[in-house]
Design an enzyme around this catalytic site. Structure first.
Site, PDB file in Angstrom:
ATOM      1  N   TYR A  52     -36.475  35.007 -13.572  1.00 17.23           N
ATOM      2  CA  TYR A  52     -36.039  34.601 -15.333  1.00 17.23           C
ATOM      3  C   TYR A  52     -37.393  34.024 -15.733  1.00 17.23           C
ATOM      4  O   TYR A  52     -38.928  33.987 -15.648  1.00 17.23           O
ATOM      5  CB  TYR A  52     -35.919  32.641 -14.561  1.00 17.23           C
ATOM      6  CG  TYR A  52     -34.999  32.395 -13.854  1.00 17.23           C
ATOM      7  CD1 TYR A  52     -34.075  33.562 -14.105  1.00 17.23           C
ATOM      8  CD2 TYR A  52     -34.394  31.481 -13.736  1.00 17.23           C
ATOM      9  CE1 TYR A  52     -32.869  33.275 -13.151  1.00 17.23           C
ATOM     10  CE2 TYR A  52     -33.182  31.068 -12.711  1.00 17.23           C
ATOM     11  CZ  TYR A  52     -32.247  32.179 -12.337  1.00 17.23           C
ATOM     12  OH  TYR A  52     -31.382  32.287 -12.156  1.00 17.23           O
ATOM     13  N   ALA A 224     -20.402  25.890 -18.210  1.00 14.46           N
ATOM     14  CA  ALA A 224     -19.716  27.260 -19.484  1.00 14.46           C
ATOM     15  C   ALA A 224     -20.221  26.797 -20.254  1.00 14.46           C
ATOM     16  O   ALA A 224     -19.883  27.684 -21.798  1.00 14.46           O
ATOM     17  CB  ALA A 224     -18.319  26.209 -19.168  1.00 14.46           C
TER      18      ALA A 224
END
Length: 313
Positions: A52, A224
């Site tokens: 990351y 989402a």
């Protein structure tokens, strides 16, 4: 992940851009603000990966820990290893060789400025990985006190079984993409004996295996990507967003909470991982982390049917 981990904060957005540039004061201050927003929202579990920000997410988190004495003892920290990003003409690939696992974990601990991580997840399956070699590396890290528990990410029931057969530690978590938008995990269970089952793309039996063996299901991409709380692109997303907003208004909470409650309402004990880098949006998830899901049977199905845009078989 312990009982307090009803929602996990995913640190992928910390540290700045995914490039070779170093982070600075602005990135550290941003990480502090996001971590504080998570803590204010009852979130005490933090998810990392060595890739990351090309390592910068772990590094700025380590800076936050260094500035906050006692914080490490109040939180759970997990990280992942196994993905090697493209660099210096080398293609991106997966690497779960035992020696690589050990090296990546030591690098993560140095960046995080901690002696151990609470959970180490294997990020993605490596076709060349030997389960015995992987198990030996994980057992050694545990014996050294560098890793307190181990899990996997993006792995099937069969892959977990193969690893567990060689491993003297229990696999405690499997992190998978699961959301109101990425619904293959729930569709797989209801499309049995229908032609549509062939198109689901979720490994058969993984959900059931994790439930039967006490393996926590962690849902990455749980919000989402804002499809039902911010941007909408399809008729189904617009319809679902309206339903989410209406439920949030009636229940006195936020749309983000409704989306996360949809996951948490499932009896598999799914733990959402939220990856937003905005402190205000982290705080919008507070009720998801501190309250039991207030969705009825019919409301849960209503959200699912709106998102899928077609009746059940």
């Amino acid at each position: 992940m312990d009982e307090a981990g009803r929602v996990i904060y995913g640190c992928m957005g910390l540290g700045g851009e995914w490039n070779a540039e170093t982070y600075g004061a602005a990135e550290i201050e941003h990480a502090e603000a996001v971590v504080q927003a998570a803590l204010d929202s009852g979130i005490t579990a933090f998810d990392h990966a060595d890739i990351y920000g090309r390592g910068k997410a772990e590094a700025v988190f380590g800076e936050v820990l260094a500035r906050s004495p006692g914080l490490r003892e109040r939180i759970t920290v997990q990280t992942k290893c196994g993905i090697r990003l493209a660099a210096n003409g080398r293609a991106g690939h997966y690497d779960l060789r035992g020696a690589s696992i050990g090296a990546r974990v030591r690098e993560s601990l140095e960046r995080l400025r901690v002696d151990a991580v609470d959970v180490l997840l294997l990020h993605r399956p490596d076709p060349l990985a030997d389960p015995r070699d992987v198990a030996a590396a994980l057992s050694a890290l545990h014996a050294e006190g560098r890793v307190r528990a181990v899990g996997v990410s993006n792995m099937s029931a069969a892959q977990i079984t193969a690893l567990q057969a060689e491993l003297d530690l229990p696999v405690v978590a499997d992190q998978l993409e699961m959301s109101l938008h990425s619904r293959a995990w729930v569709e797989q269970g209801v499309l049995v004996n229908t032609p549509a089952a062939a198109d689901v793309g979720f490994s058969d039996g993984t959900l059931e295996h994790c439930r039967a063996h006490g393996i926590t299901l962690q849902a990455w991409g749980a919000l989402a990507r804002g499809r039902y709380t911010g941007r909408q692109e399809t008729p189904e997303e617009h319809a679902t967003a309206r339903l989410v907003a209406g439920l949030a208004d009636r229940k006195g909470t936020t749309p983000e909470t409704i989306v996360l409650w949809w996951l948490r309402r499932h009896p598999a004990g799914i733990v959402p991982v939220i990856g937003t880098a905005r402190p205000d949006r982290v705080r919008a998830c507070r009720d998801a982390a501190t309250r039991d899901p207030a969705l009825t049977h019919e409301e849960w199905y209503g959200l699912w049917l709106a998102a899928r845009g077609r009746p059940l078989p």
